[in-house]
Design an enzyme around this catalytic site. Sequence first.
Site, mmCIF file in Angstrom:
data_model
loop_
_atom_site.group_PDB
_atom_site.id
_atom_site.type_symbol
_atom_site.label_atom_id
_atom_site.label_comp_id
_atom_site.label_asym_id
_atom_site.label_seq_id
_atom_site.Cartn_x
_atom_site.Cartn_y
_atom_site.Cartn_z
ATOM 1 N N GLU A 176 0.738 -1.254 -0.042
ATOM 2 C CA GLU A 176 -0.064 -0.071 0.121
ATOM 3 C C GLU A 176 1.020 1.060 0.008
ATOM 4 O O GLU A 176 1.889 1.440 0.291
ATOM 5 C CB GLU A 176 -0.749 0.092 1.261
ATOM 6 C CG GLU A 176 -1.963 -1.011 1.187
ATOM 7 C CD GLU A 176 -3.240 -0.635 1.744
ATOM 8 O OE1 GLU A 176 -3.179 0.675 1.689
ATOM 9 O OE2 GLU A 176 -4.063 -1.382 1.568
ATOM 10 N N CYS A 206 0.518 -2.772 15.618
ATOM 11 C CA CYS A 206 0.558 -2.444 14.437
ATOM 12 C C CYS A 206 -0.030 -3.418 13.608
ATOM 13 O O CYS A 206 0.178 -4.720 13.890
ATOM 14 C CB CYS A 206 1.904 -2.312 13.962
ATOM 15 S SG CYS A 206 2.267 -1.977 12.277
ATOM 16 N N CYS A 245 -1.592 5.228 9.673
ATOM 17 C CA CYS A 245 -0.459 4.552 10.139
ATOM 18 C C CYS A 245 -0.899 3.102 10.827
ATOM 19 O O CYS A 245 -1.997 3.124 11.667
ATOM 20 C CB CYS A 245 0.354 5.402 11.362
ATOM 21 S SG CYS A 245 1.113 6.708 10.554
HETATM 22 N N1 SAH Z 1 8.486 0.441 10.509
HETATM 23 C C1 SAH Z 1 8.745 1.588 10.787
HETATM 24 C C2 SAH Z 1 7.831 2.591 9.681
HETATM 25 C C3 SAH Z 1 6.643 2.119 9.300
HETATM 26 S S1 SAH Z 1 5.337 2.220 10.644
HETATM 27 C C4 SAH Z 1 8.452 2.106 12.155
HETATM 28 O O1 SAH Z 1 7.784 1.257 12.867
HETATM 29 O O2 SAH Z 1 8.880 3.369 12.242
HETATM 30 C C5 SAH Z 1 4.892 4.044 10.693
HETATM 31 C C6 SAH Z 1 4.569 4.541 12.019
HETATM 32 O O3 SAH Z 1 3.320 4.116 12.435
HETATM 33 C C7 SAH Z 1 5.466 4.036 13.142
HETATM 34 O O4 SAH Z 1 5.756 5.216 13.955
HETATM 35 C C8 SAH Z 1 4.519 3.206 13.899
HETATM 36 O O5 SAH Z 1 4.825 2.954 15.118
HETATM 37 C C9 SAH Z 1 3.287 3.626 13.464
HETATM 38 N N2 SAH Z 1 2.069 2.849 13.900
HETATM 39 C C10 SAH Z 1 1.966 1.575 13.756
HETATM 40 N N3 SAH Z 1 0.725 1.035 14.218
HETATM 41 C C11 SAH Z 1 0.129 2.147 14.610
HETATM 42 C C12 SAH Z 1 -1.315 2.375 15.141
HETATM 43 N N4 SAH Z 1 -2.265 1.418 15.085
HETATM 44 N N5 SAH Z 1 -1.649 3.679 15.425
HETATM 45 C C13 SAH Z 1 -0.623 4.640 15.239
HETATM 46 N N6 SAH Z 1 0.578 4.518 14.857
HETATM 47 C C14 SAH Z 1 0.869 3.168 14.263
HETATM 48 FE FE1 SF4 Z 2 6.514 -2.231 14.052
HETATM 49 FE FE2 SF4 Z 2 6.878 -0.464 12.074
HETATM 50 FE FE3 SF4 Z 2 6.930 -2.905 11.281
HETATM 51 FE FE4 SF4 Z 2 4.493 -1.863 12.225
HETATM 52 S S1 SF4 Z 2 5.788 -1.591 10.155
HETATM 53 S S2 SF4 Z 2 5.439 -3.733 12.935
HETATM 54 S S3 SF4 Z 2 5.224 -0.284 13.559
HETATM 55 S S4 SF4 Z 2 8.260 -2.127 12.726
#
Ligand code: SAH
Ligand code: SF4
Length: 371
Positions: free
Chosen positions: A117, A144, A358
């Site tokens: 996506e 997440c 996110c």
């Molecule tokens: N993997 C990387 C980038 C992708 S996730 C990381 O974790 O930084 C992008 C952002 O979305 C990250 O800050 C992550 O912690 C946040 N995120 C993931 N699940 C979320 C949720 N349910 N609500 C709000 N932010 C979330």
């Molecule tokens: Fe954690 Fe970022 Fe991976 Fe989601 S996308 S599992 S927030 S590291």
Amino acid sequence: MQDANIKTTSSEGDDAEKSASSAKAQARRELRDLSHGELVEILEQLGQPKFRAKQIEDWIWVKNAQSFDDMTNLPKSLRASLAERCVLGGTTVAAQQVSTDGSRKYLLRFDDGVAVECVGMPSGNRLAVCASTQAGCGMKCAFCATGASGLTRNLTASEIYEQVMHVRDDFNTRVTSVVLMGQGEPFMNYDATLEALRRLNSPEGAGIGARHLTVSTSGVIPMIKRFANEPEQFTLAVSLHSAVQRTRDMLMPGVKKWSLLHLYDIMGEYVDKTGRRPTYEYALIKGVNDTEDELAALCDFCRDNLAHVNIIKLNDVKGSRFQPSSDARAGEFVRRLASVGVEATIRNSRGSDIDAACGQLRQIVERNLKE
Ligand code: SAH
Ligand code: SF4
């Protein structure tokens, strides 16, 4: 079953022909994955002048050509010879949704059937793109949606780049910033991520200023160290979500092996080295990381450091045991951080009505697979 039928009805000669042509197809390289040198070499073998490489690169990286036939300033015979040696992978839109706030989310499918996506978020005359670096993610963060499904595979640099170009073409306007905050952990796919960033930054690519290109990591320490040594001024965001070790270990098991103390030290080095201000992302989860102790620990982690804190409202993830904190609590976090000299903002999630926000990207993928 079909394979078995072909085998029993075809002669040995047919078989040999078939395997030769499939070997040829397999040997064809994806044009976007060739280095400049490799492209020049192919063109030399075809007896073509050097400037053809520039023309072709312009077609793929700037004009986002989807087929050899788009490359109208190349002789037809050259287009045919190129097609014999290379493929120009077709990315297809498996699904698209438009949010009431104008954001558009796309499910893009690559040649091997893997889909990721990306989201386009317009605002005035700006267009921000959120792109994925992996299909799925192996880091297993508890809040997440992407993390729940595990990692499918890394994306190539051109697959990361392609998402941005797709959004640009759909909005028919220049992309002003990119955040690698879609699916995946960019620092578990470091080389492809950096190559994509460089292409996005290059005037011979998307031409987006390095400071407007942001990588978000869950905190893969060896790669933060590497990133600090890159010459470009790319922006770094670190998903912190708790400055209390026990809480962070529970929320983000994938980065458990690197302690918060270690993260604190490495971020100090990053700031010393680059002079750039990192962002810390903090999704507020009711009763988990929004307590007084958690707030005090966050203030301690950030005070006296160059830091910007992004307070994120936790997005709803189906089946999740976590609830978002109240807006009042988010406001309190911002005030308390400001009182110790740390700049903090509350990030508005764009496109939450279409699950584009996110951490929600996986849900739509699953829905689509079921349809
Ligand atoms: N993997 C990387 C980038 C992708 S996730 C990381 O974790 O930084 C992008 C952002 O979305 C990250 O800050 C992550 O912690 C946040 N995120 C993931 N699940 C979320 C949720 N349910 N609500 C709000 N932010 C979330
Ligand atoms: Fe954690 Fe970022 Fe991976 Fe989601 S996308 S599992 S927030 S590291």
